[in-house]
Design an enzyme around this catalytic site. Structure first.
Site, short mmCIF file in Angstrom:
data_model
loop_
_atom_site.label_atom_id
_atom_site.label_comp_id
_atom_site.label_asym_id
_atom_site.label_seq_id
_atom_site.Cartn_x
_atom_site.Cartn_y
_atom_site.Cartn_z
N LYS A 137 0.83 -1.22 0.00
CA LYS A 137 0.00 0.00 0.00
C LYS A 137 0.86 1.26 0.00
O LYS A 137 1.83 1.35 0.73
CB LYS A 137 -0.90 -0.02 1.24
CG LYS A 137 -1.93 1.08 1.26
CD LYS A 137 -3.09 0.69 2.16
CE LYS A 137 -4.17 1.73 2.20
NZ LYS A 137 -4.67 2.18 0.93
N ALA A 148 10.15 2.37 -1.32
CA ALA A 148 10.12 3.31 -2.45
C ALA A 148 11.26 4.32 -2.34
O ALA A 148 11.92 4.65 -3.34
CB ALA A 148 8.77 4.03 -2.49
N GLY A 177 6.51 0.70 5.75
CA GLY A 177 7.41 -0.20 5.02
C GLY A 177 7.47 0.11 3.54
O GLY A 177 8.54 0.10 2.92
N CYS A 178 6.32 0.40 2.97
CA CYS A 178 6.26 0.70 1.53
C CYS A 178 6.96 2.01 1.21
O CYS A 178 7.60 2.15 0.16
CB CYS A 178 4.81 0.70 1.05
SG CYS A 178 4.02 -0.91 1.27
N THR A 179 6.87 2.98 2.12
CA THR A 179 7.56 4.25 1.92
C THR A 179 9.07 4.03 2.00
O THR A 179 9.82 4.55 1.16
CB THR A 179 7.10 5.28 2.96
OG1 THR A 179 5.69 5.50 2.78
CG2 THR A 179 7.84 6.60 2.80
#
Length: 155
Positions: free
Chosen positions: A39, A49, A44-46
């Site tokens: 998401k 990225a 974690g995704c930030t």
């Protein structure tokens, strides 16, 4: 049947953050990193990225295209790209997430005793001929780009 290194990468066409179609097979001739993530704008995704963003110069120097894939829509991707200053493309794979499923990156997850279907954090490197060169099923979000560059002996 589990995907293996050397297998042809499953081809796909998905919309990017601007609604424009991106087709994997049209990118033959260069390496492509495809990373599936749960998401936009989550911790974690930030981190993941931003690691790709921070290593962007090295990735570009070696002509490596980066495609992030989640279930989020174009508006969410656009906000995430703007906030984190991401220089690469984010694609939308809407449920039932056919592309992620073809990469064995969508399935049953467990969180706090609850089971649900979701996107798994997996990364794939596709070589210039369209074959799977590297497969990561255990991803460290804050160092995935570092690991890819290291494993390709490009760091």
């Amino acid at each position: 049947m589990t995907l293996q290194i050397g297998d042809p990468a499953p081809d796909f066409t998905l919309p990017d953050e601007n609604g424009q179609p991106v087709t994997l097979s049209s990118l033959k001739g260069q390496r492509v990193v495809i990373y599936f993530y749960p998401k936009d704008a989550t911790p974690g995704c930030t981190k993941e990225a931003c690691n790709f963003r921070d290593r962007w110069g090295d990735l570009q120097k070696h002509n490596i295209k980066v495609l992030g894939v989640s279930k989020d829509n174009a508006a969410s991707h656009t906000r995430f790209i703007a906030k984190q200053e991401l220089p690469f493309t984010l694609l939308t794979d809407e449920e039932p997430c056919a592309v992620a499923s073809s990469y064995e990156s969508y399935g049953l997850k467990k969180f706090m005793g609850r089971e649900y279907m979701g996107m798994m954090r997996h990364t794939f490197v596709v070589d210039a001929e369209g074959k799977l060169e590297l497969i990561y099923r255990k991803v460290k979000a804050d160092s995935m780009a570092d690991q890819v560059l290291n494993d390709l002996s490009l760091s």
